[in-house]
Design an enzyme around this catalytic site. Sequence first.
Site, short mmCIF file in Angstrom:
data_model
loop_
_atom_site.label_atom_id
_atom_site.label_comp_id
_atom_site.label_asym_id
_atom_site.label_seq_id
_atom_site.Cartn_x
_atom_site.Cartn_y
_atom_site.Cartn_z
N SER A 174 0.80 -1.23 0.00
CA SER A 174 0.00 0.00 0.00
C SER A 174 0.83 1.28 0.00
CB SER A 174 -0.94 0.00 1.20
OG SER A 174 -0.22 -0.10 2.39
N HIS A 191 -5.58 -4.29 -1.80
CA HIS A 191 -5.41 -3.24 -2.81
C HIS A 191 -5.42 -3.79 -4.24
CE1 HIS A 191 -4.69 0.29 -0.26
NE2 HIS A 191 -4.11 -0.55 0.57
N LYS A 227 -12.28 -1.18 0.10
CA LYS A 227 -11.49 -0.34 -0.80
C LYS A 227 -12.20 -0.24 -2.15
CE LYS A 227 -7.44 -0.51 1.95
NZ LYS A 227 -6.96 -1.56 2.85
C1 LIG Z 1 -6.86 -1.89 4.25
C2 LIG Z 1 -6.12 -3.15 4.40
C3 LIG Z 1 -6.59 -4.16 5.26
C4 LIG Z 1 -7.78 -3.95 6.15
O1 LIG Z 1 -8.95 -4.04 5.44
P1 LIG Z 1 -10.31 -3.46 6.07
O2 LIG Z 1 -11.35 -4.25 5.37
O3 LIG Z 1 -10.37 -2.01 5.77
O4 LIG Z 1 -10.27 -3.75 7.53
C5 LIG Z 1 -5.90 -5.34 5.30
N1 LIG Z 1 -4.79 -5.53 4.55
C6 LIG Z 1 -4.31 -4.59 3.73
C7 LIG Z 1 -3.09 -4.86 2.92
C8 LIG Z 1 -4.95 -3.37 3.64
O5 LIG Z 1 -4.47 -2.43 2.83
#
Ligand SMILES: *Cc1c(COP(=O)(O)O)cnc(C)c1O
Length: 399
Positions: free
Chosen positions: A188, A216, A247
């Site tokens: 990310s 992502h 996301k």
């Molecule tokens: C955002 C994210 C999460 C968490 O996901 P949520 O559904 O928002 O709790 C887990 N792993 C990665 C790599 C992320 O970027």
Amino acid sequence: MQMSEKREAPDLFMQKEIARLKEANLDWKVHELDGPSQSKTIVDGKKSIVLCSNNYLGLANHPKLKEAAVRAIEEYGAGSGSVRVIAGTMKIHIELERILSEYKGVPDSIVFQSGFAANSGCIQQLVEEGDLIVSDELNHGSIIDGCRLTSAKRVVFKHKDIEDLGRVLDQNASSARRILVITDGVFSMDGDIAPLDKITKVAKNYGAMVYVDDAHGDGVLGENGRGIVNHFKLEGKVDIEMGTFSKAFGVVGGYVAGSHILKQYLMNKVRPYLLSGSHPPAVVGACLAAIRLVQSDPSIVQTLWENTRYFKKGLKDAGFDIGHSETPITPIMCGESSIAQNLAQLAFVGGVFVLPIVFPMVAKGKARIRTIVTSSHSKEELDTALDVFEKGGKKLGLI
Ligand SMILES: *Cc1c(COP(=O)(O)O)cnc(C)c1O
């Protein structure tokens, strides 16, 4: 009973820590959106182009998702009433898992309250004392927490480094009963993609399970946004494909896609699934609509990539160092934290909402602005943002 002389005021540790964070300018300041998450919205009282959301496909405020959420509320109510295994599984929860499995091309899938709950809840059930976890050094915090909740031995390998993965496995595999190799799909902070094809190959040589966190990559990589497994054509080769609805899919929720036995196992073992309330109907309805939408309309993901290419080219042509991103996450490398902070401030004044990413989120001297375009940004909005960054970059001597 006497108070010990050593005893400090109960909130002193908080006072000290907050003072330290403020001093270092590392405390989070929350920005208030007065309106939906979309390409342009009011942020801290000012109409701004949003270039730092994870709303990749612009679905967070999509009419079809909103309509589906309202319909689900009317049919099933505002809350689910229980945890999944007691009285909190409604027909739409089952429907979402069925549609998700179909979309992912896997036998089965299981949905959790969030991606964080999925990682922290599942990893701890897959390995235990006597087992081994091998994790990329830049993996997400929810993976790290999940790993910390096990008594398995944990070792990291260098970021995306297949040789180092082999070395770590060579040195630690022999005494392990089970091995879990775990990686983010898309990282990310840099927007780079894990070499999942090579990781899977190496892992299989050691009889290890492979777990990928596609938070992502979901809705971004692969045909119709099916994710990293589809991107590398690894269907059937990745044991645990984890992802999120928070996301690209614009709602909230985590999931694991894989085999029937994996689902049966997780639904009997994962503590957030067993002990925490299930998604309200509106969330489930909107998630279902999101998957149906990306499945039926490939143009949404195509537009995301067109915008990504356009914006990256604009930044590059302006002379910025944009790192080695391969996805819609594009860092503008700034070096010093203060430059990143100043560039974000200049951008905000120019009508663009982005945030600086500084130490300790990234290494010292690697401060950056992290931009994320979405499929709903217009060319005009992207041009405005490019112009604002170019002017700011020149002012700060970055370009
Ligand atoms: C955002 C994210 C999460 C968490 O996901 P949520 O559904 O928002 O709790 C887990 N792993 C990665 C790599 C992320 O970027």
